[in-house]
Design an enzyme around this catalytic site. Sequence first.
Site, PDB file in Angstrom:
ATOM      1  N   TYR A   1       1.642   5.213  -2.708  1.00  0.00           N
ATOM      2  CA  TYR A   1       1.981   6.624  -2.447  1.00  0.00           C
ATOM      3  C   TYR A   1       3.368   6.971  -2.984  1.00  0.00           C
ATOM      4  CZ  TYR A   1      -2.350   6.235  -0.128  1.00  0.00           C
ATOM      5  OH  TYR A   1      -3.682   5.981   0.092  1.00  0.00           O
TER       6      TYR A   1
ATOM      7  N   ARG B   1     -11.704 -10.294 -10.881  1.00  0.00           N
ATOM      8  CA  ARG B   1     -10.501  -9.734 -11.491  1.00  0.00           C
ATOM      9  C   ARG B   1      -9.550 -10.894 -11.802  1.00  0.00           C
ATOM     10  NH1 ARG B   1      -6.761  -7.082  -6.668  1.00  0.00           N
ATOM     11  NH2 ARG B   1      -5.397  -6.745  -8.449  1.00  0.00           N
ATOM     12  N   ARG B   2      -8.487 -10.613 -12.530  1.00  0.00           N
ATOM     13  CA  ARG B   2      -7.430 -11.581 -12.810  1.00  0.00           C
ATOM     14  C   ARG B   2      -7.966 -12.924 -13.300  1.00  0.00           C
ATOM     15  NH1 ARG B   2      -3.333 -10.408  -7.690  1.00  0.00           N
ATOM     16  NH2 ARG B   2      -2.159  -8.826  -8.811  1.00  0.00           N
TER      17      ARG B   2
ATOM     18  N   HIS C   1     -10.863   0.690  -9.833  1.00  0.00           N
ATOM     19  CA  HIS C   1     -10.288   1.675  -8.902  1.00  0.00           C
ATOM     20  C   HIS C   1      -8.835   1.967  -9.235  1.00  0.00           C
ATOM     21  CE1 HIS C   1      -8.486   3.351  -5.293  1.00  0.00           C
ATOM     22  NE2 HIS C   1      -7.765   2.254  -5.143  1.00  0.00           N
ATOM     23  N   PHE C   2      -8.040   0.922  -9.386  1.00  0.00           N
ATOM     24  CA  PHE C   2      -6.611   1.253  -9.476  1.00  0.00           C
ATOM     25  C   PHE C   2      -6.213   1.782 -10.850  1.00  0.00           C
ATOM     26  CE2 PHE C   2      -5.904  -3.496  -9.926  1.00  0.00           C
ATOM     27  CZ  PHE C   2      -5.287  -3.480 -11.166  1.00  0.00           C
ATOM     28  N   HIS C   3      -7.016   1.518 -11.858  1.00  0.00           N
ATOM     29  CA  HIS C   3      -6.684   2.163 -13.130  1.00  0.00           C
ATOM     30  C   HIS C   3      -6.967   3.668 -13.058  1.00  0.00           C
ATOM     31  CE1 HIS C   3      -6.263  -1.915 -14.737  1.00  0.00           C
ATOM     32  NE2 HIS C   3      -5.474  -1.333 -15.605  1.00  0.00           N
TER      33      HIS C   3
ATOM     34  N   HIS D   1       0.804  -1.215   0.000  1.00  0.00           N
ATOM     35  CA  HIS D   1       0.000   0.000   0.000  1.00  0.00           C
ATOM     36  C   HIS D   1       0.843   1.274   0.000  1.00  0.00           C
ATOM     37  CE1 HIS D   1      -3.733   2.051  -0.374  1.00  0.00           C
ATOM     38  NE2 HIS D   1      -3.201   2.963   0.388  1.00  0.00           N
TER      39      HIS D   1
HETATM   40 FE1  HAS Z   1      -6.133   2.008  -3.663  1.00  0.00          FE
HETATM   41  C1  HAS Z   1      -6.514  -1.410  -3.890  1.00  0.00           C
HETATM   42  C2  HAS Z   1      -7.981   2.053  -0.782  1.00  0.00           C
HETATM   43  C3  HAS Z   1      -5.549   5.408  -3.302  1.00  0.00           C
HETATM   44  C4  HAS Z   1      -3.729   1.851  -6.119  1.00  0.00           C
HETATM   45  N1  HAS Z   1      -5.311   0.526  -4.803  1.00  0.00           N
HETATM   46  C5  HAS Z   1      -5.624  -0.817  -4.758  1.00  0.00           C
HETATM   47  C6  HAS Z   1      -4.864  -1.520  -5.740  1.00  0.00           C
HETATM   48  C7  HAS Z   1      -4.035  -0.595  -6.344  1.00  0.00           C
HETATM   49  C8  HAS Z   1      -4.339   0.681  -5.746  1.00  0.00           C
HETATM   50  C9  HAS Z   1      -3.006  -0.860  -7.420  1.00  0.00           C
HETATM   51  O1  HAS Z   1      -8.888   0.019   1.299  1.00  0.00           O
HETATM   52  C10 HAS Z   1      -4.955  -3.014  -6.071  1.00  0.00           C
HETATM   53  C11 HAS Z   1      -3.907  -3.827  -5.372  1.00  0.00           C
HETATM   54  C12 HAS Z   1      -4.024  -5.254  -5.798  1.00  0.00           C
HETATM   55  O2  HAS Z   1      -3.483  -5.606  -6.857  1.00  0.00           O
HETATM   56  O3  HAS Z   1      -4.698  -6.007  -5.107  1.00  0.00           O
HETATM   57  N2  HAS Z   1      -6.701   3.463  -2.322  1.00  0.00           N
HETATM   58  C13 HAS Z   1      -7.488   3.271  -1.243  1.00  0.00           C
HETATM   59  C14 HAS Z   1      -7.717   4.546  -0.581  1.00  0.00           C
HETATM   60  C15 HAS Z   1      -7.035   5.486  -1.305  1.00  0.00           C
HETATM   61  C16 HAS Z   1      -6.386   4.799  -2.384  1.00  0.00           C
HETATM   62  C17 HAS Z   1      -8.535   4.802   0.640  1.00  0.00           C
HETATM   63  N3  HAS Z   1      -4.895   3.375  -4.539  1.00  0.00           N
HETATM   64  C18 HAS Z   1      -4.802   4.708  -4.243  1.00  0.00           C
HETATM   65  C19 HAS Z   1      -3.807   5.323  -5.054  1.00  0.00           C
HETATM   66  C20 HAS Z   1      -3.276   4.319  -5.852  1.00  0.00           C
HETATM   67  C21 HAS Z   1      -3.985   3.099  -5.506  1.00  0.00           C
HETATM   68  C22 HAS Z   1      -3.416   6.780  -4.986  1.00  0.00           C
HETATM   69  C23 HAS Z   1      -2.212   4.357  -6.873  1.00  0.00           C
HETATM   70  C24 HAS Z   1      -1.476   5.394  -7.130  1.00  0.00           C
HETATM   71  N4  HAS Z   1      -7.079   0.601  -2.574  1.00  0.00           N
HETATM   72  C25 HAS Z   1      -7.726   0.817  -1.398  1.00  0.00           C
HETATM   73  C26 HAS Z   1      -8.142  -0.472  -0.832  1.00  0.00           C
HETATM   74  C27 HAS Z   1      -7.718  -1.471  -1.708  1.00  0.00           C
HETATM   75  C28 HAS Z   1      -7.064  -0.763  -2.795  1.00  0.00           C
HETATM   76  C29 HAS Z   1      -8.865  -0.716   0.424  1.00  0.00           C
HETATM   77  C30 HAS Z   1      -7.874  -2.982  -1.543  1.00  0.00           C
HETATM   78  C31 HAS Z   1      -9.167  -3.463  -2.023  1.00  0.00           C
HETATM   79  C32 HAS Z   1      -9.254  -4.967  -2.070  1.00  0.00           C
HETATM   80  O4  HAS Z   1     -10.242  -5.498  -1.545  1.00  0.00           O
HETATM   81  O5  HAS Z   1      -8.373  -5.626  -2.636  1.00  0.00           O
HETATM   82  C33 HAS Z   1      -6.940   6.977  -0.939  1.00  0.00           C
HETATM   83  O6  HAS Z   1      -5.592   7.360  -0.844  1.00  0.00           O
HETATM   84  C34 HAS Z   1      -7.659   7.835  -1.930  1.00  0.00           C
HETATM   85  C35 HAS Z   1      -7.755   9.284  -1.455  1.00  0.00           C
HETATM   86  C36 HAS Z   1      -8.028  10.192  -2.607  1.00  0.00           C
HETATM   87  C37 HAS Z   1      -8.953  11.138  -2.653  1.00  0.00           C
HETATM   88  C38 HAS Z   1      -9.152  11.939  -3.916  1.00  0.00           C
HETATM   89  C39 HAS Z   1      -8.686  13.376  -3.788  1.00  0.00           C
HETATM   90  C40 HAS Z   1      -8.849  14.069  -5.096  1.00  0.00           C
HETATM   91  C41 HAS Z   1      -7.914  14.871  -5.682  1.00  0.00           C
HETATM   92  C42 HAS Z   1      -8.232  15.494  -7.023  1.00  0.00           C
HETATM   93  C43 HAS Z   1      -8.797  16.892  -6.854  1.00  0.00           C
HETATM   94  C44 HAS Z   1      -9.111  17.518  -8.164  1.00  0.00           C
HETATM   95  C45 HAS Z   1      -8.819  18.805  -8.491  1.00  0.00           C
HETATM   96  C46 HAS Z   1      -9.185  19.310  -9.843  1.00  0.00           C
HETATM   97  C47 HAS Z   1      -8.126  19.730  -7.577  1.00  0.00           C
HETATM   98  C48 HAS Z   1      -9.817  11.422  -1.498  1.00  0.00           C
HETATM   99  C49 HAS Z   1      -6.626  15.223  -5.045  1.00  0.00           C
HETATM  100  C50 HAS Z   1     -10.159  20.442  -9.753  1.00  0.00           C
HETATM  101  C51 HAS Z   1     -10.217  21.121 -11.068  1.00  0.00           C
HETATM  102  C52 HAS Z   1     -11.276  21.673 -11.617  1.00  0.00           C
HETATM  103  C53 HAS Z   1     -11.176  22.297 -12.913  1.00  0.00           C
HETATM  104  C54 HAS Z   1     -12.578  21.640 -10.937  1.00  0.00           C
END
Ligand code: HAS
Length: 575
Positions: free
Chosen positions: A236, A449-450, A386-388, A232
């Site tokens: 980051y 998946r997979r 999600h992860f894509h 995990h």
């Molecule tokens: Fe995840 C599974 C929970 C973030 C990647 N994640 C995965 C896997 C990958 C992955 C590769 O809790 C699969 C692993 C595998 O092969 O089994 N993930 C989270 C949570 C977050 C999160 C809570 N993941 C990421 C990020 C990844 C990533 C970043 C890659 C870089 N994830 C999980 C969980 C699993 C999981 C479980 C396991 C599930 C299972 O059952 O297997 C958080 O960090 C996300 C927080 C993000 C936000 C979004 C903030 C939005 C932003 C954009 C703002 C936009 C603006 C534009 C400013 C709250 C910053 C405005 C502009 C205008 C013009 C309006």
Amino acid sequence: MATLKEASGTALPPFAVPRLSRILMTIEVVLPLVLLILGIYHGFMQALYRAGIIQSADFLGVGYYQGLTLHGVVNAVVLTTFFGVAFGNAIMQYYLQRPLISWVHGLSTGLMGVGTLIAALPMLLGAADVLYTFYPPLKAHPAFYIGAAMLVVGSWVAFFGWLPLITAWRKANPGQALPLAVLGMLVTFLIWFICTIPLAIEVLFMLIPWSLGWVDTINIPLARTLFWFFGHPLVYFWLLPAYVVYYVMLPKVAGGKLYSDKAARLAFLLFLIFSIPVGLHHQYTEPGFDRFWKAVHALLTFAVAIPSFMTAFTVAASLEYAGVRRGGKGLFGWMWRLPWFDADRPLFAYSIAGLLIFIYGGLTGIVNASYNINQTIHNTGFISGHFHMTVGGPVFLIILGMSLELIRQLTGKPIRLKGWNIAVPYLWILGLMVFSTAMMYGGLMGQPRRTNMGLSYLDPSSPHFRADWVPTAFLTGIGATILTMAFVIYLAVLFSTLLGKAETSAGVLSFPTAESLHEEALETDLVARLRPWLVVAVILIIVSYWVPLRQALSTPQGAPPYNPDNPVPVVKVKN
Ligand code: HAS
């Protein structure tokens, strides 16, 4: 009084990179982009299997799991690690105005390059069909693990090589906070270094001896716990270089300022604390661990979303400021004033596309993290959706956009096909939205998946055929086709740039750097110090992993090796 405004916003002179470093950095950027052709091709093939268009166990001699392994390892491990190191090398040199130590740089690039080639061989020969998570009891040829270990050690060497530069900068600038970009990359690699220690333990003491046949069985819960201890925080390590671009460069590229330098620092430091003690959220469904500790990791997972919510606010406020400065009026008028289609500012398009995708990708992460909801979507297409939208969204687009920028600066060759270049991130959003939404919807209906669905659920002649899964699986294929088209355009831009003529001096680094909007005093501020955060991080890791690791260690029996497509062990275990 020293302020954060001075620390991050001071204009720096361009930095001329010494020749050897320039060549090595060009290799670090270009090599993984070339390998990516293989990674993207196999991603496309995966979608065709899932859509039921390919209905066989292999295609052109490459097995389903072999292709999936190549796709995951090249895209999620090789590309991201090389980019993290190359970008870090550029940031350290430019913002600290100091050259890298050349022998350290050579050693690091050499280890990473040779390691990648060593790991690639068994994957290409079909002797390492273990996917990018290399979960036992799937077993790879030892060369795969050894090559992967060399890649990681090479990135450590790069990181260690930055530390003397940072120390020298601190001595020369007493009382000053580190430049924001340097802090961001330092936190990125601190997370990486800490989280690769359990990975090293898994690889060196469990996987390699087992793969060499020195031991017959392996402790699965322990291996998986060590993997997710790494797995995990790994995400980051992928994400934070993109955050460095969003905080430090994007506001300037958009024509504005960074809303709050202090908030940006706090976000990076919160990642240091919360990104590691959360690995059990990948193991909610696994037996052998107390529910209590799974719930603790669930809570900490919600905590690690906080710095991303903060980022959403700070970056949006910075963009709003830029839009208003450019003449935007009203509540939303600023948005249309941003340089969405300015071909001379491609970093804006690559950044904003990634941010927009991440709103959706991040929120689906929160769904995954919710302990009970996770039972519905674990191991389904929802996770791949999600992860894509995370690693395949902001992370991938920043890698593409920033790699072009680094190539431009390192070679002195201007980016060619500028109009096409600007189309890439928007086409990518379109493809990804179709692809991931279909994947997630399918996941909610139970699509695994997979799984080679072309051989089973998507094959009308199979007794397992699911007609109700056809539309989402088909849409996944459409989304993947759009994504592949976007990448082909990117390749055209990349190669025409590489083959073009240099028009400016090669190896001169200069990055757009936003000033902070507010003057924020830092003298006694916690965000100007690293050590207290590091101490809290270590304490949280020990508290959250002590019991789960002991529980994993007490697993009564080990497992023999398996191949992914066969439920019978590869070797018999001696009793
Ligand atoms: Fe995840 C599974 C929970 C973030 C990647 N994640 C995965 C896997 C990958 C992955 C590769 O809790 C699969 C692993 C595998 O092969 O089994 N993930 C989270 C949570 C977050 C999160 C809570 N993941 C990421 C990020 C990844 C990533 C970043 C890659 C870089 N994830 C999980 C969980 C699993 C999981 C479980 C396991 C599930 C299972 O059952 O297997 C958080 O960090 C996300 C927080 C993000 C936000 C979004 C903030 C939005 C932003 C954009 C703002 C936009 C603006 C534009 C400013 C709250 C910053 C405005 C502009 C205008 C013009 C309006």
